[in-house]
Design a protein around this motif. Structure first.
Motif, PDB file in Angstrom:
ATOM      1  N   TYR A 228     -28.186  88.991 -14.838  1.00  0.00           N
ATOM      2  CA  TYR A 228     -28.061  87.556 -14.548  1.00  0.00           C
ATOM      3  C   TYR A 228     -29.360  86.821 -14.858  1.00  0.00           C
TER       4      TYR A 228
ATOM      5  N   ASN B  50     -20.831  79.177 -11.100  1.00  0.00           N
ATOM      6  CA  ASN B  50     -21.776  80.065 -10.419  1.00  0.00           C
ATOM      7  C   ASN B  50     -21.076  80.899  -9.348  1.00  0.00           C
TER       8      ASN B  50
ATOM      9  N   PHE C 108     -29.535  78.610 -10.993  1.00  0.00           N
ATOM     10  CA  PHE C 108     -28.096  78.421 -11.117  1.00  0.00           C
ATOM     11  C   PHE C 108     -27.855  77.185 -11.975  1.00  0.00           C
TER      12      PHE C 108
END
Length: 84
Positions: A70, A32, A25
């Motif tokens: 992601y 996030n 992250f």
């Protein structure tokens, strides 16, 4: 002497916090959370608009696709910020 040890420990903790970088992250906390919320909304919408027989498979396929997307985006982002 005890105060010197406390100051040293606090300084080391601050250095550790500054050096620590979260690889999974890398962006700010709010960004996030926004990405995770949008992913959840996309999964929810795709499951709602699918047939009743396919809802479970659509849930897993879309979740897997968003997870892979992601990971790829984080990999590319870390490639741009690498100092090598």
């Amino acid at each position: 002497m005890c105060n010197l040890i406390r100051v040293y420990v606090v300084m080391k903790m601050e250095e550790y916090r500054e050096d620590k970088q979260n690889k999974w992250f890398p962006l700010s906390k709010g960004f996030n959370r926004l990405l995770i919320s949008l992913a959840g909304i996309l999964v929810f919408i795709s499951v709602i608009f699918s047939d009743e027989d396919d809802r479970i498979s659509v849930f897993f396929i879309v979740t897997f696709f968003l997870l892979v997307l992601y990971i790829i985006c984080v990999w590319v982002y870390n490639g741009f910020i690498d100092k090598d």
